[in-house]
Design a protein around this motif. Structure first.
Motif: not given
Length: 396
Positions: A113, A116, A285-286, A288-291, A294, A298, A366, A369
């Motif tokens: 974490y 990222v 959708a983007a 979801v991929l912000t720090p 994400l 992860l 996060g 997901g």
């Protein structure tokens, strides 16, 4: 001193515990799905309005997260005390594997974490969000697998989650405490001291612990320390010796048995329903991929499996502990994936770490997901794993 339960009694207690947890986990899945559905339909406005509605001095959301969840933490404390005194973690040897796995399962997700999202100081407070495992959710997945999941795997998962919860409680106390009010903290500590004296004097009436415990909760709430920690503290004072040391009649056993269904079938699904809802309208959708989301996802999916599988592999390979009975390395890998289901405790810590509603929505994305991916991945791996007899040979 509490009488040690006969092994058959321990096994029966564990079986009943896992049955309730597994059923509660399945209900929790439904509550989370319902929350997402409601939040993204015409009912969403009412859903968010109810959360913000005041009942007396606190909102519905606050009563659930700081009031009812204190009972969840009370149950967590009871389970921790029982497991360490007379359960699956009562001996040094039985603690080695789950302790190593839980420790690595907290540390590696936190590191991932921070790699990222930690570059932004405003997001660094969320490092502990992917560190927790949701035992009810994970056992619910194992229940869906039936006999494909060896009993030893369920025992190991429970032990890891118990230690994981203990670490999470310590993290909340040390890193997510607001400004302290020393007079109220002193009042809470005085209440705990009174309960310890009651324990030492042989008081076994649960109403004494309930009434004084309620006062401890109120004092801790006003002290600035998160009120749910009062539940764990009070739990540790509840006696684990019954009249004549009769099996199953200890106050702790009776309170745990009485609380368990209410927590598993009421409080946790209610918490899940009011904390899992995220309005996705207008969200790209983007996002979801912000720090923030994400890093959480992860941490749960990648960090948990690396930390837990790596720790178990190292412990078995070095001879510190054996593989779980009737389980192979594919079973262990599936278990490691399931430990990435962080739902309840992760959402709870996320609510403490971030006050901004936008950040809280990112936390939910996060956690949801990552937990869903971990649940599906763990289920698939364990579905494919073949039952084994004696422990499988070590890889490599």
């Amino acid at each position: 001193m509490a009488k040690r339960l006969h092994p058959r009694s321990i096994i029966q207690t564990l079986r009943e515990f896992m049955q309730v947890e597994a059923a509660g986990g399945i209900l929790l899945m439904g509550a989370a799905a319902a929350a997402m559905l409601v939040a993204n339909t015409a009912l969403g406005t009412g859903y968010f309005a109810i959360k913000a509605t005041y009942l007396g001095p606190l909102t519905v959301d606050y009563w659930i997260n700081d009031g009812l969840m204190a009972l969840f933490f009370l149950l967590v404390g009871l389970e921790i005390k029982r497991e360490f005194i007379e359960g699956q973690l009562s001996t040094g040897a039985s603690r080695i594997l789950p302790a190593l796995a839980a420790g690595a399962g907290v540390a590696v997700p936190a590191i991932i974490y921070m790699l990222v999202a930690g570059g932004d100081p405003a997001l660094a407070r969320g490092w502990a969000i992917p560190a927790a495992t949701d035992i009810a959710f994970a056992l619910g997945i194992l229940a869906l697998l039936g006999s494909r999941a060896p009993t030893s795997l369920k025992v190991l998962l429970t032990a890891i989650a118990v230690i994981d919860d203990l670490v999470a409680v310590m993290i909340i106390a040390l890193f997510y405490t607001a400004d302290l009010s020393l007079p109220w903290l002193g009042a809470g500590l005085a209440g705990l001291a009174l309960l310890i004296v009651c324990n030492r004097m042989g008081v076994r009436n649960l109403w004494v612990y309930a009434i004084v415990g309620l006062g401890v909760w109120a004092a801790v709430l006003l002290s600035g320390i998160h009120a749910t920690l009062a539940g764990v503290a009070v739990a540790l004072t509840v006696p684990l010796a019954g009249p004549g040391n009769a099996e199953g009649h200890a106050p702790l056993h009776r309170l745990e048995h009485g609380l368990h269904p209410w927590v598993a079938f009421g409080i946790i699904p209610l918490f899940g329903f009011f904390n899992a809802g995220v309005a996705l309208g207008g969200m790209s959708a983007a996002a979801v991929l912000t720090p923030l989301p994400l890093g959480i996802a992860l941490g749960l999916v990648v960090g948990k499996q690396i930390g837990i599988f790596g720790a178990i592999f190292a412990a078995v390979r070095s001879g510190l502990a054996p593989l779980p009975k009737n389980a192979g390395w594919l079973h262990v890998y599936g278990l490691s994936l399931l430990c990435g289901i962080g739902f309840t405790m992760s959402l709870f810590i996320g609510g403490l770490a971030f006050a901004d509603p936008t950040d809280q929505n990112m936390v939910r994305l996060g956690v949801l997901g990552g937990s869903v991916i971990a649940a599906i991945g763990g289920w698939l791996v364990l579905r494919l794993a073949k039952p084994v007899g004696p422990p499988a040979a070590m890889p490599g």
